[in-house]
Design an enzyme around this catalytic site. Structure first.
Site, short mmCIF file in Angstrom:
data_model
loop_
_atom_site.label_atom_id
_atom_site.label_comp_id
_atom_site.label_asym_id
_atom_site.label_seq_id
_atom_site.Cartn_x
_atom_site.Cartn_y
_atom_site.Cartn_z
N HIS A 279 72.34 90.98 25.87
CA HIS A 279 73.66 90.42 26.21
C HIS A 279 73.78 88.97 25.75
CE1 HIS A 279 72.42 88.17 29.90
NE2 HIS A 279 71.62 89.19 30.13
N ASP A 291 67.18 84.60 29.19
CA ASP A 291 68.17 85.54 29.73
C ASP A 291 69.55 85.23 29.17
OD1 ASP A 291 69.38 87.50 31.26
OD2 ASP A 291 69.41 86.29 33.07
N GLU A 325 77.37 90.48 30.72
CA GLU A 325 76.44 91.18 31.61
C GLU A 325 76.27 90.43 32.92
OE1 GLU A 325 72.57 92.02 33.53
OE2 GLU A 325 73.23 90.14 32.61
N GLU A 326 76.27 89.09 32.85
CA GLU A 326 75.89 88.30 34.01
C GLU A 326 76.88 88.36 35.17
OE1 GLU A 326 73.11 87.28 34.45
OE2 GLU A 326 72.16 86.56 32.63
N ASP A 353 66.26 92.73 27.92
CA ASP A 353 66.90 91.82 28.86
C ASP A 353 65.93 91.43 29.97
OD1 ASP A 353 68.74 90.27 30.22
OD2 ASP A 353 69.78 91.96 31.14
N HIS A 423 68.13 82.50 35.50
CA HIS A 423 69.39 81.94 36.04
C HIS A 423 69.27 80.48 36.46
CE1 HIS A 423 70.91 86.25 37.31
NE2 HIS A 423 70.70 86.13 36.00
#
Length: 462
Positions: A279, A291, A325-326, A353, A423
């Site tokens: 992503h 990520d 995606e997030e 991912d 994140h």
């Protein structure tokens, strides 16, 4: 008769050995190409350092779309195109502030608003804190949390060797914690960052208010693990302490964005599609190198290697860089929607991912026959220390795919350090190891090649 059978057996064994020998040779070549001339590290450097954080709807997400499209076009693929998708546009606003008020002592702690959260009032929120370990414990307290800040402080379980298991177990407090606390009249929530180590980085992530009326939405934030430890310790000595936090986030109207798609057309059964992807969006605290910048450039590297070797796939190989995606999953959903409209047949999908660390294997979603078939490739990967072929979730973007018979796999790198960065503001390019990133790309290329050559096992017809 016995001689005939023996001769046939020798021929069969010879063919098997020959095919195996070719696979070994080709896989060795894929790793050589990845480790000596890959572009994935250079691509990621630009994506991370020149473009930066790529939260859906942001100008930098739009830049990333154009950059990756241009790079795919430069590879000479058969097709490169954009697929429209409307995505959420949540913005953080000014940096959050928070502190513990223990009598006259004010101690600043690091927090960050969670995705889709509402803002606090402009002057912030000051309230007493109730610590809980679970939503079950919250429900037992019920109305006792009214007017207070609910502090979810359940750590990720350090006993699991598979850190994604720990993440899944602890994730409900982030995903639905605010919604559940709001039902009992809480004024806000704090969630311990989903991280296995103690540090000062709050970890973002999405949350949902579900079907809660907007008037009941409450602000929610993640607090760093060090901050959570300090708050918990201070609460034990002073249960009546107060906590202050202020955040300015808001949700704007949806924005037009794109999935980025490139294809190598199949030469035997082009109607059968194999997807490899990651992503393109990231959270906004950092550039999202692990990520999922890593998965994006590894997927691009797969088709670069195959194209560079003039490999002619039997099936159509499609690299898909999914958007959103997030905080919504809109890219994966849109891809499946369009696929259904076109009546496309996907036979295989591979997603990266889980970070750019050393590859260890694959997490596979398949029926028993196809799982066994993929496990049969294990010996080919063991020289590269890739040996973990297990059943499990393959990827959030490809989970939308619902072709009649499809096998899905997720690249599984060593996950022990992944949640140090996940994140958080330290998920930057300097956290990436070039060699580990390239090994992941080679591993993905090898599996795509093997499935393309050998196909998947179709259910027996009645």
């Amino acid at each position: 008769m016995k001689k005939t059978i023996l001769l046939a057996a020798l021929v069969i064994n010879g063919l098997t050995s020959f095919a195996q020998s070719n696979d070994e040779k080709n896989i060795k070549l894929f790793y050589k190409k990845a480790l000596t001339e890959a572009k994935c590290y250079t691509w990621l450097e630009y994506l991370s350092n020149d473009i930066g954080a790529r939260l859906s709807g942001s100008p930098s997400a739009a830049q990333a779309v154009q950059y990756t499209k241009t790079q795919l076009e430069s590879l000479g693929l058969d097709k490169v195109y954009l697929q429209e998708v409307m995505v959420p546009h949540w913005v953080r606003g000014e940096k959050e502030t928070a502190y513990i008020l223990d009598g006259k002592v004010k101690t600043v702690v690091p927090i960050c608003a969670l995705g889709a959260s509402v803002a606090t009032p402009k002057t912030g929120i000051t309230a007493e804190v109730i610590e809980v370990q679970s939503i079950k414990e919250l429900n037992e307290l019920g109305e006792k949390v009214r007017g207070k800040i609910v502090f979810y402080n359940r750590p990720m379980n350090p006993e699991n060797i598979g850190t994604f298991d720990s993440y899944s177990e602890a994730g409900d407090q982030r995903r639905i914690g605010a919604k559940e606390a709001a039902k009992f009249g809480a004024v806000g929530t704090l969630v311990r960052s989903l991280n296995l180590r103690l540090d000062d980085f709050p970890h973002a992530g999405n949350q949902s208010y579900g079907d809660l009326p907007k008037a009941q939405y409450i602000p929610c934030a993640a607090i760093s693990t060090n901050g959570a430890e300090l708050l918990s310790k201070t609460l034990k000595s002073n249960p009546g302490l107060k906590f202050y936090f202020k955040q300015s986030c808001e949700t704007l109207p949806d924005v037009l964005s794109y999935n980025v798609i490139g294809e190598l057309t199949g030469t035997v059964t082009p109607e059968n599609i194999m997807v490899v992807g990651g992503h393109l969006d990231s959270w906004d605290l950092a550039d999202g190198s692990h990520d999922d910048g890593a998965g994006v450039v590894q997927s691009m590297e797969v088709v670069r290697i195959l194209k560079n070797l003039n490999y002619k796939p039997k099936n159509t190989i499609r690299v898909v860089l999914f958007m959103n995606e997030e905080n919504g999953g809109k890219g994966g959903a849109k891809y499946e929607e369009v696929s259904k409209q076109k009546n496309e047949n996907h036979i295989f999908a591979l997603e990266s991912d889980s970070g750019g660390f050393t590859p260890r294997g694959f997490s596979i979603e398949a029926d028993d026959a196809n799982f066994k078939k993929l496990q049969g490739y294990k010996d080919l990967f063991e020289p590269y220390l890739v040996h973990n072929f297990t059943k499990g979730h393959a990827g959030s973007d490809i989970e939308h795919l619902t072709s009649k018979t499809i096998v899905k796999a997720g690249l599984q790198p060593d996950s022990q350090r992944y949640f140090d960065y996940h994140h958080a503001a330290n998920d930057k390019f300097d956290a990436i190891n070039k060699r580990e990133l390239e090994l992941g790309a080679a591993t993905m290329t090898s599996l795509i090649y093997l499935v393309d050559q050998n196909g998947i096992t179709l259910p027996a017809s009645n």
